[in-house]
Design an enzyme around this catalytic site. Sequence first.
Site, PDB file in Angstrom:
ATOM      1  CE1 TYR A  67      31.769 -10.580  15.931  1.00 59.57           C
ATOM      2  CE2 TYR A  67      32.394 -12.789  15.009  1.00 59.57           C
ATOM      3  CZ  TYR A  67      31.399 -11.749  15.321  1.00 59.57           C
ATOM      4  OH  TYR A  67      30.096 -11.849  14.904  1.00 59.57           O
ATOM      5  CE1 TYR A  73      28.329 -13.982  17.135  1.00 59.16           C
ATOM      6  CE2 TYR A  73      26.257 -13.831  16.542  1.00 59.16           C
ATOM      7  CZ  TYR A  73      27.752 -13.625  16.500  1.00 59.16           C
ATOM      8  OH  TYR A  73      27.921 -13.249  14.990  1.00 59.16           O
TER       9      TYR A  73
END
Length: 385
Positions: free
Chosen positions: A284, A334
């Site tokens: 992440y 994203y």
Amino acid sequence: MTLRDRVAVAGVGRTELSKNSGVSTLTLALRAIRAALDDAGLSLRDVDGVATHGVGDSAPAPVVAAALGIRDVAFMLNQSGGGGLSATVVGYAAAAIATGQAEVVVCWRAINARSEFRMGGTGRDAPPLAEFQYQVPYGYLAPPQQFAMLARELLDGGALDERVLGTVSVTQRANAARNPRAMLRTPLSLDDYLASPWVVEPLRLLDCCLETDAAVALVLTSAARARDLARPPVLIRAFATGGGDTLYSTRRTTLAPSAAALMAPRLFGAAGLRPEDIDVAELYDAFTPLVPLQLEDYGLCPPGGAAEFILAGQTAIGGRLPVNTHGGHLSEGYVHGLNHVAEAVDQLRGDAGDRQVAGARTALVSAQPGYVGGVTSALILGGSR
């Protein structure tokens, strides 16, 4: 009861990554789910479970289930929360299948994060966090402000410098250049990185993830059933959650290591693997400092060795441990963590084209490591090719 290898990702679906989808998050979700079912060779009639997460910015699970025409939903997960939950959507759905609660579960994240609800933007309801009342008077609201605190600690402590953060950005852009779906594919140099403007010092523009309109969906079913479907199944070796502290916790005197460091031994223990068994890592990366932090917290490089590992090119495709092979949140787009899971599936199927990691058999996919919302999660996936 162990989850190991009992459930598989059987299908992957994506919409275009863009700055303006021109459609609702419900439409994005349904398009991605339809694509994932087509990829798996399944139909809407097969689906009896739905799972997603969001922060008031997406199509909730009951609405999507109704739109799909599922009359008797055997399993429904509609989590309220951000990137720390991105792996839980898959993990909890896998657990539901392994325990017989459902047979085919669709997982998705749909978000108009550029054209509609921008993270930390105005016009949003305040998050349900007690500490938020103490941030507002100081204008301390947006994610770049929050993660700048972590970056400052790591830089001031000597764990990182701007060359390391820049190399994360440059390396992931090189990966994105091999990815036809990526929003940003123009190669970067370290000089380009250093010339990019400050957003919140010490974070530059190229330290920050993209704002993206998109959806990603996955189809999960039992490993036994997946073997008879259209695509090679990708097995869920392990899933874990952890956390409990946030950026503001009074129990913390430092921000590093993250909650992932406490969770990692349970994750690898559940998989029956060691960190050195991981072939590719999709970490992440809402902001560049999270990459070196997680390399150490998951034991993927020696303690204190992340900077050297990154500068030596070990996270590039062709290095010891390719990281964010699609370009990650920094350059692909994203989609709040679920695009990382989709990329891991591509790698383990051998479907990643020019960015394929040779011989990839095992992948780690991490969620945001626990600083916002106080929760983190991660998956270890295994190929069946």
